[in-house]
Structure formats: C-alpha cells, structure tokens
Write a protein that holds these residues in place. Structure first.
Motif, mmCIF file in Angstrom:
data_model
loop_
_atom_site.group_PDB
_atom_site.id
_atom_site.type_symbol
_atom_site.label_atom_id
_atom_site.label_comp_id
_atom_site.label_asym_id
_atom_site.label_seq_id
_atom_site.Cartn_x
_atom_site.Cartn_y
_atom_site.Cartn_z
ATOM 1 N N VAL A 64 0.709 -1.395 -0.081
ATOM 2 C CA VAL A 64 -0.169 0.502 -0.067
ATOM 3 C C VAL A 64 1.106 1.593 -0.365
ATOM 4 C CG1 VAL A 64 -1.669 1.507 1.590
ATOM 5 C CG2 VAL A 64 -1.837 -1.386 1.248
ATOM 6 N N ARG A 65 1.965 1.321 0.568
ATOM 7 C CA ARG A 65 3.010 2.533 0.983
ATOM 8 C C ARG A 65 1.936 3.283 1.475
ATOM 9 N NH1 ARG A 65 7.805 1.307 -1.260
ATOM 10 N NH2 ARG A 65 8.196 0.163 -2.435
ATOM 11 N N PRO A 66 1.712 3.543 2.886
ATOM 12 C CA PRO A 66 1.094 4.323 3.040
ATOM 13 C C PRO A 66 1.152 5.672 3.508
ATOM 14 C CG PRO A 66 1.333 2.508 5.137
ATOM 15 C CD PRO A 66 2.184 2.141 3.765
ATOM 16 N N THR A 67 0.947 6.828 2.765
ATOM 17 C CA THR A 67 1.683 7.991 3.914
ATOM 18 C C THR A 67 1.622 8.144 5.294
ATOM 19 O OG1 THR A 67 -1.372 9.244 3.602
ATOM 20 C CG2 THR A 67 0.211 9.127 1.727
ATOM 21 N N ARG A 68 0.827 7.536 6.106
ATOM 22 C CA ARG A 68 0.954 7.743 7.548
ATOM 23 C C ARG A 68 0.892 6.261 7.625
ATOM 24 N NH1 ARG A 68 -5.509 10.387 8.615
ATOM 25 N NH2 ARG A 68 -4.994 9.296 6.628
ATOM 26 N N PRO A 69 2.143 5.888 8.736
ATOM 27 C CA PRO A 69 2.419 4.758 8.959
ATOM 28 C C PRO A 69 1.238 3.886 9.716
ATOM 29 C CG PRO A 69 3.647 6.235 10.235
ATOM 30 C CD PRO A 69 2.891 7.235 9.676
ATOM 31 N N ILE A 70 1.260 2.509 9.308
ATOM 32 C CA ILE A 70 -0.136 1.718 9.987
ATOM 33 C C ILE A 70 0.026 1.540 11.586
ATOM 34 C CG2 ILE A 70 -0.608 -0.680 9.778
ATOM 35 C CD1 ILE A 70 -0.149 -0.466 6.389
ATOM 36 N N LEU A 71 -1.114 2.006 12.087
ATOM 37 C CA LEU A 71 -0.811 1.891 13.297
ATOM 38 C C LEU A 71 -0.939 -0.235 13.875
ATOM 39 C CD1 LEU A 71 -0.658 3.519 16.007
ATOM 40 C CD2 LEU A 71 -3.821 3.689 16.281
ATOM 41 N N CYS A 72 -0.053 -0.309 14.467
ATOM 42 C CA CYS A 72 0.197 -1.868 14.513
ATOM 43 C C CYS A 72 -0.149 -1.886 16.202
ATOM 44 C CB CYS A 72 1.846 -2.473 14.602
ATOM 45 S SG CYS A 72 1.885 -1.870 12.797
ATOM 46 N N VAL A 73 -1.128 -2.941 16.680
ATOM 47 C CA VAL A 73 -1.519 -2.883 18.243
ATOM 48 C C VAL A 73 -1.735 -4.087 18.405
ATOM 49 C CG1 VAL A 73 -3.697 -1.764 19.239
ATOM 50 C CG2 VAL A 73 -3.070 -0.483 16.852
ATOM 51 N N ASP A 74 -1.128 -4.127 19.005
ATOM 52 C CA ASP A 74 -0.449 -5.408 19.960
ATOM 53 C C ASP A 74 -0.500 -5.659 21.659
ATOM 54 O OD1 ASP A 74 -0.764 -8.137 19.029
ATOM 55 O OD2 ASP A 74 0.610 -8.303 20.982
ATOM 56 N N PRO A 75 -0.953 -6.207 22.140
ATOM 57 C CA PRO A 75 -0.738 -6.248 23.824
ATOM 58 C C PRO A 75 0.299 -6.880 24.563
ATOM 59 C CG PRO A 75 -2.445 -7.807 23.728
ATOM 60 C CD PRO A 75 -2.154 -7.396 22.077
ATOM 61 N N VAL A 76 0.633 -7.304 23.399
ATOM 62 C CA VAL A 76 2.195 -7.697 24.237
ATOM 63 C C VAL A 76 3.139 -7.394 24.151
ATOM 64 C CG1 VAL A 76 3.581 -10.254 23.867
ATOM 65 C CG2 VAL A 76 0.943 -10.132 24.062
ATOM 66 N N PRO A 77 3.870 -6.246 24.945
ATOM 67 C CA PRO A 77 5.519 -6.788 24.269
ATOM 68 C C PRO A 77 6.476 -7.323 23.575
ATOM 69 C CG PRO A 77 4.422 -5.299 26.311
ATOM 70 C CD PRO A 77 3.821 -6.658 25.491
ATOM 71 N N ALA A 78 6.672 -7.739 24.308
ATOM 72 C CA ALA A 78 7.541 -8.900 23.501
ATOM 73 C C ALA A 78 7.140 -9.424 21.422
ATOM 74 C CB ALA A 78 7.271 -9.972 24.406
ATOM 75 N N MET A 79 5.718 -9.377 21.862
ATOM 76 C CA MET A 79 5.888 -9.141 19.973
ATOM 77 C C MET A 79 5.634 -8.115 18.857
ATOM 78 S SD MET A 79 3.983 -12.485 19.814
ATOM 79 C CE MET A 79 2.474 -13.271 18.662
ATOM 80 N N LEU A 80 5.224 -6.708 19.583
ATOM 81 C CA LEU A 80 5.505 -5.336 19.017
ATOM 82 C C LEU A 80 7.540 -5.740 18.956
ATOM 83 C CD1 LEU A 80 3.220 -3.524 20.059
ATOM 84 C CD2 LEU A 80 3.565 -3.954 18.074
ATOM 85 N N ASP A 81 7.985 -6.519 19.903
ATOM 86 C CA ASP A 81 9.292 -5.473 19.867
ATOM 87 C C ASP A 81 9.950 -6.666 18.641
ATOM 88 O OD1 ASP A 81 9.580 -4.681 22.300
ATOM 89 O OD2 ASP A 81 10.274 -5.852 23.446
ATOM 90 N N ARG A 82 9.600 -7.093 18.008
ATOM 91 C CA ARG A 82 9.287 -7.638 16.862
ATOM 92 C C ARG A 82 9.014 -7.429 15.571
ATOM 93 N NH1 ARG A 82 13.213 -11.208 18.209
ATOM 94 N NH2 ARG A 82 13.203 -12.401 17.063
ATOM 95 N N LEU A 83 8.846 -6.154 15.837
ATOM 96 C CA LEU A 83 8.218 -5.424 14.735
ATOM 97 C C LEU A 83 9.272 -4.399 13.579
ATOM 98 C CD1 LEU A 83 5.370 -4.612 13.279
ATOM 99 C CD2 LEU A 83 5.741 -2.347 14.395
#
Length: 255
Positions: A64-83
């Motif tokens: 898509v190449r969004p002009t605004r970043p996609i909001l990546c929502v998750d309750p587990v910090p360890a998962m988002l650390d791999r983003l």
C-alpha cells in the motif's frame, strides 16, 4: 486477552516469525487478500489490531505504501519488539478493548479509514462492546475486516486441541450480526489457503505451540497430544491441508 494468552505470546514471540518461514509466499498471499478485501489505498489511516509481530502488516505496508504509518496494535510488548523498524509501521501497546473504549487514544488521528483484525477476535472478551467501540473510530468512509477461522478446522492437530479450539472460537454469524447492529453494512467472503509442510517440521511447530490454542495445554498434555498426532499421521511424511477463512467486512454506509 487473558493473562494466560498473553503469557503464551510472550513465550513464543522470539521464534514466532520462524514458524511461518517454511512458506513465505503464504504470508504474502494472505496479506494481499487482506489488502484487496479492504481496498486499501496509500491515503488510508490504517490500524492492524492484534498485529502480533507485524508479520502480515509489513507486507500490507509494502503493497500500500501508506502516507501515514500503519498503527500496529498489540497488548504483548514482546511481540511488538519483533516489529520491523520501518517508517510505514507504528507500534502501539494496547488491547483491542483499550482502543475501543478510548482508554488508549489514537495517536495522531481522530478516526481510522481501515481496521484489520486477523485471527484476533477470539482473544477479545466482550466482543460486542469492543467491536462497537472500534466501529466508532471509523471515518465516514471507514471499513473493518475481521478475518477468522471456523470452529471446525482442517489443521492436523490432536483431538483435544480441535475440541478446545471449537470452544474458544466465535461463530462467524456472531461477528456479522454485531457489526450490522453497530450500523455497518456487512458482507462475508471465504478464502482457502492450501498448506504443504514436512511432518517433522510440523511436529516442531506443535512443540513450539504455534497456534494459541496449544497454549491451553500443560507440557504433559501437549506431549500426549503430539504422540497422538504422530500415530495418526505416521504414514504421511508430508502434510497437506486447507485453511478456510471467513473474511467478515463491515463498512460505513454513505449518506
């Protein structure tokens, strides 16, 4: 999401993406199906609620190449650390319930044009209240996509895992009715993804509890289940099965 489920994802976060590395094309095709279903454009404000490590989100962003970043929502910090640290992805530690209730506000925006919920709706406690809250975040041309498996799945699991999955998974009709009651127009389409995997590799996936339902079992119970699996599939060195997903879409009616 329950504490037990959060603990499960905390424990599998480090190796989560490797579970799917046996077929990277599967991930790309799935992300493409999500992008097409929501008709995403570069100008859309998008949130992926329950995104995990962003395994699919990063492919959506690439397409898509969004002009605004996609909001990546998750309750587990360890998962988002791999983003991946990419300009098109913005992490937000929160539950779907937190976003829906306004307890965690949208960063940098008042509304969203598109919400993705891929295989996360079964982790939501009060699904009706949460979906109503998320619908309230949509713009005048907003849409939401809930991707979910049926209660009966073809994955080569052991009997107790199939039974437990059926208990935890909501019916597709429940999600459709909830989105319609929240004022959206709705549609349901079904997509099938064919999977082929070496049996021994699949055993390692089971041992790693690659599906969240496997986190419901103790070490002894999982060991017994894998033994049951090995016996049932002892003559099949390569496993082939289909994954049937419901793509439940809701969108704001014009006018």
């Amino acid at each position: 999401m329950t504490d037990r489920t959060a603990e499960h994802y905390e424990s599998v976060a480090a190796d989560y993406d490797e579970h799917w590395s046996y077929d990277p094309d599967y991930v790309r095709r799935f992300a493409g199906a999500i992008t097409d279903a929501l008709r995403l454009t570069s100008s859309d404000a998008i949130a992926d609620v329950g995104c995990g490590t962003g395994l699919y989100t990063r492919h959506v962003a690439e397409a898509v190449r969004p002009t605004r970043p996609i909001l990546c929502v998750d309750p587990v910090p360890a998962m988002l650390d791999r983003l991946p640290k990419l300009p098109g992805l913005q992490p937000l530690v929160a539950r779907a319930e937190d976003l829906a209730s306004g307890q965690v506000p949208l960063p940098g925006a008042d509304t969203l044009d598109a919400i993705i919920m891929k295989e996360s709706i079964h982790h939501v406690g009060d699904r009706r209240k949460t979906l109503e809250g998320l619908v309230g975040l949509l713009s005048r041309h907003g849409r939401i996509l809930v991707v979910m498996l049926p209660r009966t799945i073809d994955h080569p699991l052991f009997r107790e895992a199939h039974e437990r999955f059926a208990q935890l998974q909501p019916e597709t009709s429940e999600i459709v009715e909830t989105l319609a009651a929240a004022g959206l127009r709705t549609s349901v389409s079904y997509r099938t993804f064919h999977t082929t995997i070496d049996r021994q590799r699949y055993v390692r996936l089971l041992e790693a509890r690659y599906l969240s339902v496997l986190g419901e079992f103790s070490e002894d119970e999982l060991r017994a289940g894998i033994a049951q699996f090995r016996h049932a599939y002892r003559d099949e060195p390569v496993l082939r099965f289909d994954e049937h997903f419901a793509f439940v879409k809701g969108w704001v009616a014009p006018g």
